[in-house]
Scaffold this motif. Structure first.
Motif, mmCIF file in Angstrom:
data_model
loop_
_atom_site.group_PDB
_atom_site.id
_atom_site.type_symbol
_atom_site.label_atom_id
_atom_site.label_comp_id
_atom_site.label_asym_id
_atom_site.label_seq_id
_atom_site.Cartn_x
_atom_site.Cartn_y
_atom_site.Cartn_z
ATOM 1 N N ILE A 106 51.143 33.221 39.515
ATOM 2 C CA ILE A 106 50.659 34.189 38.521
ATOM 3 C C ILE A 106 51.630 35.365 38.417
ATOM 4 O O ILE A 106 51.966 35.809 37.324
ATOM 5 C CB ILE A 106 49.232 34.666 38.859
ATOM 6 C CG1 ILE A 106 48.230 33.529 38.601
ATOM 7 C CG2 ILE A 106 48.860 35.916 38.045
ATOM 8 C CD1 ILE A 106 46.825 33.800 39.097
ATOM 9 N N TYR A 107 52.115 35.838 39.566
ATOM 10 C CA TYR A 107 53.010 36.988 39.566
ATOM 11 C C TYR A 107 54.369 36.723 38.925
ATOM 12 O O TYR A 107 55.072 37.668 38.560
ATOM 13 C CB TYR A 107 53.206 37.536 40.984
ATOM 14 C CG TYR A 107 52.051 38.389 41.463
ATOM 15 C CD1 TYR A 107 51.607 39.479 40.732
ATOM 16 C CD2 TYR A 107 51.421 38.099 42.659
ATOM 17 C CE1 TYR A 107 50.546 40.264 41.169
ATOM 18 C CE2 TYR A 107 50.365 38.878 43.117
ATOM 19 C CZ TYR A 107 49.934 39.956 42.368
ATOM 20 O OH TYR A 107 48.908 40.730 42.803
ATOM 21 N N VAL A 108 54.767 35.467 38.767
ATOM 22 C CA VAL A 108 56.054 35.191 38.121
ATOM 23 C C VAL A 108 55.893 34.775 36.660
ATOM 24 O O VAL A 108 56.886 34.540 35.977
ATOM 25 C CB VAL A 108 56.887 34.125 38.882
ATOM 26 C CG1 VAL A 108 57.197 34.607 40.281
ATOM 27 C CG2 VAL A 108 56.220 32.771 38.885
ATOM 28 N N MET A 109 54.672 34.704 36.189
ATOM 29 C CA MET A 109 54.431 34.373 34.786
ATOM 30 C C MET A 109 54.586 35.645 33.942
ATOM 31 O O MET A 109 54.578 36.755 34.471
ATOM 32 C CB MET A 109 53.037 33.773 34.608
ATOM 33 C CG MET A 109 52.902 32.388 35.215
ATOM 34 S SD MET A 109 54.028 31.216 34.433
ATOM 35 C CE MET A 109 54.516 30.226 35.827
ATOM 36 N N PRO A 110 54.737 35.489 32.632
ATOM 37 C CA PRO A 110 54.889 36.676 31.772
ATOM 38 C C PRO A 110 53.787 37.703 32.021
ATOM 39 O O PRO A 110 52.611 37.360 32.170
ATOM 40 C CB PRO A 110 54.808 36.079 30.362
ATOM 41 C CG PRO A 110 55.322 34.680 30.527
ATOM 42 C CD PRO A 110 54.796 34.240 31.870
ATOM 43 N N LYS A 111 54.195 38.951 32.085
ATOM 44 C CA LYS A 111 53.278 40.051 32.431
ATOM 45 C C LYS A 111 52.034 40.100 31.550
ATOM 46 O O LYS A 111 50.947 40.387 32.031
ATOM 47 C CB LYS A 111 54.011 41.388 32.356
ATOM 48 C CG LYS A 111 55.087 41.524 33.393
ATOM 49 C CD LYS A 111 54.851 42.725 34.257
ATOM 50 C CE LYS A 111 55.957 42.922 35.250
ATOM 51 N NZ LYS A 111 55.826 42.098 36.442
ATOM 52 N N GLN A 112 52.185 39.798 30.270
ATOM 53 C CA GLN A 112 51.042 39.904 29.369
ATOM 54 C C GLN A 112 49.933 38.902 29.704
ATOM 55 O O GLN A 112 48.804 39.059 29.262
ATOM 56 C CB GLN A 112 51.452 39.809 27.902
ATOM 57 C CG GLN A 112 52.207 38.569 27.521
ATOM 58 C CD GLN A 112 53.702 38.727 27.614
ATOM 59 O OE1 GLN A 112 54.226 39.185 28.616
ATOM 60 N NE2 GLN A 112 54.411 38.338 26.574
#
Length: 129
Positions: free
Chosen positions: A106-112
């Motif tokens: 989750i932490y490496v997925m796009p911030k939005q």
């Protein structure tokens, strides 16, 4: 004439083959439930198509490969944010990973997408916005 969403979906399936080890037949097989790529385009069911593709990638790629997709190709994952979120969410539904690995993804997925993914998988909110 194809809609913008259709063009993005077609481009994404091509990019998915280029960025992963997936083959065209695997993508078509994943979309078979919707009568393949043509069915997704015809019926304009892009969210369902992205979801099927996310499950495919989640099955076929390792956690490390998925993380690489998130870190190095986030612009690909945000071409149509409203629909592509469902691709990313389906990636996170990978069955054979721990909650710690899911949180790392989750932490490496796009911030939005992170805030919604945190909520979807029952994690505490990210302390920053």
């Amino acid at each position: 004439m194809a809609t913008k969403e259709a063009e993005i979906f077609i481009r994404f399936t091509t990019q998915l083959k280029d960025l992963t080890r997936l083959e065209a037949r695997q993508i078509e097989e994943a979309l078979k439930i919707h009568e393949g790529l043509l069915g997704v385009l015809r019926d304009e069911i892009f969210i369902l198509g992205y979801e099927q593709l996310g499950w495919l990638v989640g099955r076929e790629l390792s956690v490390k490969e998925i993380a690489l997709l998130g870190t190095e190709h986030s612009s690909v994952l945000t071409q149509d944010e409203g629909a592509m979120y469902f691709f990313v969410q389906a990636l996170m539904e990978k069955r054979d990973i721990s909650n710690e690995e899911r949180l790392d993804l989750i932490y490496v997925m796009p911030k939005q997408y992170q805030k919604y993914l945190m909520k979807r998988f029952g994690f505490h909110p990210i302390p920053y916005s």
